[in-house]
Design an enzyme around this catalytic site. Sequence first.
Site, PDB file in Angstrom:
ATOM      1  N   THR A 192       4.262   6.120   8.338  1.00  0.00           N
ATOM      2  CA  THR A 192       3.655   7.301   8.941  1.00  0.00           C
ATOM      3  C   THR A 192       4.609   8.152   9.702  1.00  0.00           C
ATOM      4  O   THR A 192       4.694   9.016  10.162  1.00  0.00           O
ATOM      5  CB  THR A 192       2.231   7.284   9.724  1.00  0.00           C
ATOM      6  N   ASP A 243       3.598  -1.894   4.151  1.00  0.00           N
ATOM      7  CA  ASP A 243       2.776  -0.913   4.569  1.00  0.00           C
ATOM      8  C   ASP A 243       3.626  -0.854   6.175  1.00  0.00           C
ATOM      9  O   ASP A 243       3.647  -1.869   6.678  1.00  0.00           O
ATOM     10  CB  ASP A 243       1.321  -1.091   4.590  1.00  0.00           C
ATOM     11  N   ARG A 267      -8.290  10.461   1.394  1.00  0.00           N
ATOM     12  CA  ARG A 267      -9.273   9.398   1.741  1.00  0.00           C
ATOM     13  C   ARG A 267     -10.536   9.969   2.572  1.00  0.00           C
ATOM     14  O   ARG A 267     -11.622   9.378   2.359  1.00  0.00           O
ATOM     15  CB  ARG A 267      -8.206   8.458   2.809  1.00  0.00           C
ATOM     16  N   THR A 297      -0.457   3.737  -0.337  1.00  0.00           N
ATOM     17  CA  THR A 297      -0.846   2.427  -1.073  1.00  0.00           C
ATOM     18  C   THR A 297      -1.200   2.798  -2.414  1.00  0.00           C
ATOM     19  O   THR A 297      -0.710   1.800  -3.329  1.00  0.00           O
ATOM     20  CB  THR A 297      -2.062   1.805  -0.238  1.00  0.00           C
TER      21      THR A 297
HETATM   22  N1  LIG Z   1      -3.394  11.632  -5.362  1.00  0.00           N
HETATM   23  C1  LIG Z   1      -4.722  11.078  -5.258  1.00  0.00           C
HETATM   24  N2  LIG Z   1      -5.595  11.283  -6.121  1.00  0.00           N
HETATM   25  C2  LIG Z   1      -6.771  10.801  -6.300  1.00  0.00           C
HETATM   26  N3  LIG Z   1      -7.157   9.882  -5.215  1.00  0.00           N
HETATM   27  C3  LIG Z   1      -6.264   9.528  -4.106  1.00  0.00           C
HETATM   28  C4  LIG Z   1      -5.154  10.189  -4.010  1.00  0.00           C
HETATM   29  N4  LIG Z   1      -4.509   9.653  -2.846  1.00  0.00           N
HETATM   30  C5  LIG Z   1      -5.277   9.074  -2.306  1.00  0.00           C
HETATM   31  N5  LIG Z   1      -6.551   8.700  -3.224  1.00  0.00           N
HETATM   32  C6  LIG Z   1      -7.637   8.150  -2.418  1.00  0.00           C
HETATM   33  O1  LIG Z   1      -7.591   8.101  -1.189  1.00  0.00           O
HETATM   34  C7  LIG Z   1      -7.855   7.013  -0.787  1.00  0.00           C
HETATM   35  C8  LIG Z   1      -6.611   6.560   0.046  1.00  0.00           C
HETATM   36  O2  LIG Z   1      -5.184   6.477  -0.353  1.00  0.00           O
HETATM   37  P1  LIG Z   1      -4.113   5.355   0.379  1.00  0.00           P
HETATM   38  O3  LIG Z   1      -4.878   4.089   0.874  1.00  0.00           O
HETATM   39  O4  LIG Z   1      -3.251   5.207  -0.872  1.00  0.00           O
HETATM   40  O5  LIG Z   1      -3.475   6.066   1.329  1.00  0.00           O
HETATM   41  P2  LIG Z   1      -2.440   5.673   2.487  1.00  0.00           P
HETATM   42  O6  LIG Z   1      -1.472   6.665   2.396  1.00  0.00           O
HETATM   43  O7  LIG Z   1      -1.781   4.409   1.917  1.00  0.00           O
HETATM   44  O8  LIG Z   1      -3.111   5.348   3.683  1.00  0.00           O
HETATM   45  P3  LIG Z   1      -2.659   4.442   5.001  1.00  0.00           P
HETATM   46  O9  LIG Z   1      -1.440   4.935   5.509  1.00  0.00           O
HETATM   47  O10 LIG Z   1      -3.941   4.765   5.858  1.00  0.00           O
HETATM   48  O11 LIG Z   1      -2.791   3.070   4.305  1.00  0.00           O
HETATM   49  C9  LIG Z   1      -7.653   5.843  -1.861  1.00  0.00           C
HETATM   50  O12 LIG Z   1      -9.083   5.286  -1.908  1.00  0.00           O
HETATM   51  C10 LIG Z   1      -7.495   6.777  -3.065  1.00  0.00           C
HETATM   52  O13 LIG Z   1      -8.718   6.264  -3.995  1.00  0.00           O
END
Ligand SMILES: Nc1ncnc2c1ncn2[C@@H]1O[C@H](COP(=O)(O)OP(=O)(O)OP(=O)(O)O)[C@@H](O)[C@H]1O
Length: 332
Positions: free
Chosen positions: A159, A110, A218, A66
């Site tokens: 995923t 998503d 996360r 995301t």
């Molecule tokens: N590379 C990164 N550097 C710093 N913070 C990160 C990074 N990747 C993710 N985060 C932190 O982790 C949290 C989760 O990230 P995100 O929501 O983008 O994950 P996602 O892969 O979309 O998860 P989901 O599939 O469950 O939606 C966010 O709050 C973000 O601040």
Amino acid sequence: MTGELSAQATPTELSFEGALRPGSLDEFVGQAKVRKQLRLLLDAATIQQRSPDHILLAGPPGLGKTTLSMIVAAELEKPLHQTSGPAIQHAGDLAAVLSALTPGEVLFIDEIHRMARSAEEMLYLAMEDFRIDIMVGKGAGATSIPLELAPFTLVGATTRAGLLPNPLRDRFGFTAHLEFYADDELADVVRRAARLLDFEIAPDGIGEISRRSRGTPRIANRLLRRVRDYCLVHGTPGDTESVHAALHLYDVDEQGLDRLDREVLYAVVERFGGGPVGLSTLAVSVGEEAETIESVVEPFLVRSGLLTRTPRGRMATRRAWEATGIPMPDAL
Ligand SMILES: Nc1ncnc2c1ncn2[C@@H]1O[C@H](COP(=O)(O)OP(=O)(O)OP(=O)(O)O)[C@@H](O)[C@H]1O
């Protein structure tokens, strides 16, 4: 009224998560290869003044899919429209979203593997030709009316890349496979988040949180918030001792395994004699959705060398037997 105002003013866990999101590719920690690939894709599109190819982000939850979709929109200086597969249950739901997009807008879907089949077919045409056919009427009198769309960039997240039908997968010009983060990358994530939360934490404490975060930013951010709560309530400094005490309280063990990970591990070892055991049987035995086991628990257990996937089912490794403390039968 007062209640409403104070509810709005109170930061929630989710607003903290939002506040910790990196806003640009340079701020995004780790995933060096993906960052380079994305940078090239975005820069080339900017030079040619066109929308970049559609992007598929694949990987376990919490690794930044995301966040990356938001970064893509921010880097392109275009608006972002966010939706999800489960919210698109009919082709009409997708038509409404697509027809409202403005030129160059980034559309983030998503859990794209959970979109309805009828919508998927509409998406093929939209991704390729920026056009959709809207069906009007039913039966013999039904006609389709073509509708031109503004050029857009689709960022799909999944995923379960394997569940996407080939025609959909093939229409993404770039697929990024996000990997679990290394401990030193997670340490950077924790350090950055601690700074943003204005929480002073010792380097050893940062290392301890990173090691126990299952390679997932996360989780690293969440554990950091629990440690910060602990220090706040007990009036202790952010040192290793506080980190140990807080993580112990929340059932996160030395390797980062949480309650569900341990339940799955014990089920395979104890109840199924080390396996092989099928995914659905395993899911029922721990009372969880098969999808959660497959996309959240399993990738981490496999990566930690505790579980293997075989054509006959999931099997515990020698390390898993050792981790549970149950003697491994000689016959295995
Ligand atoms: N590379 C990164 N550097 C710093 N913070 C990160 C990074 N990747 C993710 N985060 C932190 O982790 C949290 C989760 O990230 P995100 O929501 O983008 O994950 P996602 O892969 O979309 O998860 P989901 O599939 O469950 O939606 C966010 O709050 C973000 O601040």
